[in-house]
Design a protein around this motif. Structure first.
Motif, short mmCIF file in Angstrom:
data_model
loop_
_atom_site.label_atom_id
_atom_site.label_comp_id
_atom_site.label_asym_id
_atom_site.label_seq_id
_atom_site.Cartn_x
_atom_site.Cartn_y
_atom_site.Cartn_z
N LYS A 23 0.85 -1.18 0.00
CA LYS A 23 0.00 0.00 0.00
C LYS A 23 0.89 1.23 0.00
O LYS A 23 1.85 1.30 0.75
CB LYS A 23 -0.91 0.03 1.23
N ILE A 34 -5.36 -0.92 5.65
CA ILE A 34 -6.40 -0.94 4.62
C ILE A 34 -6.87 -2.38 4.51
O ILE A 34 -6.12 -3.24 4.07
CB ILE A 34 -5.86 -0.46 3.26
N ASP A 39 -12.23 1.09 2.99
CA ASP A 39 -11.09 1.64 3.74
C ASP A 39 -10.15 2.40 2.81
O ASP A 39 -9.67 3.49 3.13
CB ASP A 39 -10.28 0.53 4.42
N PHE A 40 -9.89 1.80 1.65
CA PHE A 40 -9.01 2.43 0.65
C PHE A 40 -9.57 3.77 0.22
O PHE A 40 -8.84 4.77 0.20
CB PHE A 40 -8.85 1.48 -0.54
N SER A 43 -9.22 6.49 2.92
CA SER A 43 -7.88 6.73 3.45
C SER A 43 -7.08 7.66 2.54
O SER A 43 -7.52 8.03 1.44
CB SER A 43 -7.13 5.40 3.57
N CYS A 45 -4.34 6.51 1.33
CA CYS A 45 -3.66 5.54 0.48
C CYS A 45 -4.00 5.83 -0.99
O CYS A 45 -5.17 6.05 -1.33
CB CYS A 45 -4.10 4.12 0.85
N VAL A 48 -2.86 0.43 -4.11
CA VAL A 48 -2.79 -0.89 -3.48
C VAL A 48 -2.36 -1.86 -4.57
O VAL A 48 -2.95 -1.89 -5.65
CB VAL A 48 -4.15 -1.33 -2.90
#
Length: 98
Positions: A23, A34, A39-40, A43, A45, A48
C-alpha cells in the motif's frame, strides 16, 4: 519505506515474488491499515498492489491518469488478461493476499 528507497531495492536485486501486499501513501499523510475497498477510498492511500501466486496482480489506484498509464504500460509489455476492476466484476472482499 519511501518510494525512492523501494525502487532502489527492487532495481539493485533479483527477486521472485510469490505474494505481495503493498500500500502506498503520500509522504506526511496518515498511514493506516487498509482492509477493504471502502477503507481504501476513505484513506490517504493512493495505490494498493496485490500479487498472488506470482502471477495474479490486482492494482487499485485513485488517480485515473496514473491508472490509465499503468494499463497502457502493461499492454505494451505484452501482459494478457488485463481488465479494469469495477464494482461489478470485483469479487475481492478484502484488499489483502493473506
Amino acid at each position: 519505506m519511501d518510494g525512492l528507497g523501494f525502487s532502489e531495492r527492487l532495481e539493485d536485486n533479483l527477486y521472485y515474488c510469490i505474494f505481495a501486499d503493498l500500500k502506498a501513501f503520500p509522504r506526511g499523510k496518515v498511514i493506516k491499515e487498509i482492509h477493504t475497498y471502502d477503507d481504501f477510498l476513505k484513506s490517504d492511500c493512493q495505490v494498493v498492489l496485490l500479487l498472488v501466486d506470482g502471477s495474479f496482480v490486482a492494482i487499485y489506484v485513485k488517480d485515473s491518469r496514473a491508472l490509465e498509464h499503468l494499463y497502457k504500460h502493461a499492454i505494451s509489455q505484452g501482459y494478457g488478461g488485463i481488465e479494469y476492476i469495477t464494482e461489478e466484476n470485483d469479487e475481492r472482499i478484502r484488499l489483502s493476499v493473506w
